[in-house]
Design an enzyme around this catalytic site. Structure first.
Site, PDB file in Angstrom:
ATOM      1  N   TYR A 140      -5.474   6.600  -0.741  1.00 22.72           N
ATOM      2  CA  TYR A 140      -4.490   5.527  -0.681  1.00 22.72           C
ATOM      3  C   TYR A 140      -4.986   4.398   0.220  1.00 22.72           C
ATOM      4  O   TYR A 140      -4.889   3.219  -0.137  1.00 22.72           O
ATOM      5  CB  TYR A 140      -3.160   6.077  -0.180  1.00 22.72           C
ATOM      6  CG  TYR A 140      -2.000   5.132  -0.397  1.00 22.72           C
ATOM      7  CD1 TYR A 140      -1.470   4.940  -1.663  1.00 22.72           C
ATOM      8  CD2 TYR A 140      -1.438   4.434   0.664  1.00 22.72           C
ATOM      9  CE1 TYR A 140      -0.408   4.080  -1.879  1.00 22.72           C
ATOM     10  CE2 TYR A 140      -0.377   3.570   0.474  1.00 22.72           C
ATOM     11  CZ  TYR A 140       0.137   3.386  -0.800  1.00 22.72           C
ATOM     12  OH  TYR A 140       1.175   2.530  -1.008  1.00 22.72           O
ATOM     13  N   LYS A 144      -5.691   0.541  -0.942  1.00 26.66           N
ATOM     14  CA  LYS A 144      -4.910  -0.569  -0.412  1.00 26.66           C
ATOM     15  C   LYS A 144      -5.729  -1.491   0.487  1.00 26.66           C
ATOM     16  O   LYS A 144      -5.492  -2.701   0.524  1.00 26.66           O
ATOM     17  CB  LYS A 144      -3.683  -0.033   0.321  1.00 26.66           C
ATOM     18  CG  LYS A 144      -2.675   0.659  -0.604  1.00 26.66           C
ATOM     19  CD  LYS A 144      -2.167  -0.270  -1.704  1.00 26.66           C
ATOM     20  CE  LYS A 144      -1.055   0.354  -2.513  1.00 26.66           C
ATOM     21  NZ  LYS A 144      -0.516  -0.557  -3.544  1.00 26.66           N
TER      22      LYS A 144
END
Length: 228
Positions: A140, A144
């Site tokens: 993640y 991001k």
């Protein structure tokens, strides 16, 4: 002010994407949801796997065929695979990158010629975990952090032609956490934002007149632990 017009919203079947699509519809725009699941409110919808670039390109083409133009894109779709690098299966890890980062790029690339024609705007949804790393979140965070870098570079590239905004949200009360092991879910007393409130900031960025750009927004609960 910019016209919301026809706005592609990825991940618009749930969470922040759904809240954003509802807000656009409420303000007279035409949201078109790109997702694997159909939105519950009957909005215009293109079923697509955002991790498949060729499918994304076809879906964006269908949006233009059916609606005639694209005025904005909100890349709000996101998936996660929690756990240490050794625990998360390689396919699951790479799926997070494929959807969160490469999907954002694919939708943006496919829509870009139409956004240049309309003088439109893009809002890319990153995360506070795109600014601050956290253990057991390598996929993640990588995705991001990538969205942050991509969006900042894109804003420089498109300056004066297409508006580009980086949205950095903190935790929200959505189904995003539902399928996680308990150790990776917010506690019952966690301070989380209502996605409708975050969506209102997306609409604010989209509504700015040409030449007045909201470049970056951090929108998080006042007690957000992952910021700063």
């Amino acid at each position: 002010m910019r016209n919301l017009g026809t706005t592609i919203v990825t991940g618009g079947a749930s969470g922040l994407g759904a809240a954003t699509a509802k807000g656009i519809d409420r303000e007279g725009g035409t949201p078109v949801v790109l997702d694997r699941r159909h939105p519950e409110n009957g909005m215009a919808f293109e079923e697509v796997d955002l991790g498949d670039r060729y499918a994304v390109e076809k879906a964006v083409s269908r949006v233009v065929e059916r609606h005639g133009r694209i005025d904005a894109v909100v890349n709000a779709a996101g998936v996660d695979a929690c756990g240490t690098l050794g625990e998360v299966a390689a396919d699951d890890w790479e799926r997070v990158i494929a959807v969160n980062l490469l999907g954002t790029v694919a939708v943006t690339r496919a829509a870009l010629p139409h956004l240049k024609d309309s003088g439109g705007a893009i809002v890319n949804c990153a995360s506070t975990l795109g600014l601050k790393a956290l253990s057991d979140a390598t996929a993640y965070c990588a995705s991001k952090f990538g969205v942050v870098g991509f969006t900042r570079a894109l804003a420089a590239e498109l300056a004066g032609r297409v508006g580009v905004t980086l949205l950095v949200p903190g935790g929200m009360r959505t189904a995003f956490f539902d399928d996680r092991p308990d150790q990776y879910r917010p506690g019952p007393d966690a301070d989380l934002n209502d996605p409708d409130d975050v969506a209102s900031t997306v609409l604010f960025a989209l509504r700015q007149p040409r030449g007045c750009e909201v470049r970056e927004m951090v929108v998080c609960p006042s007690n957000e632990t992952s910021w700063p």
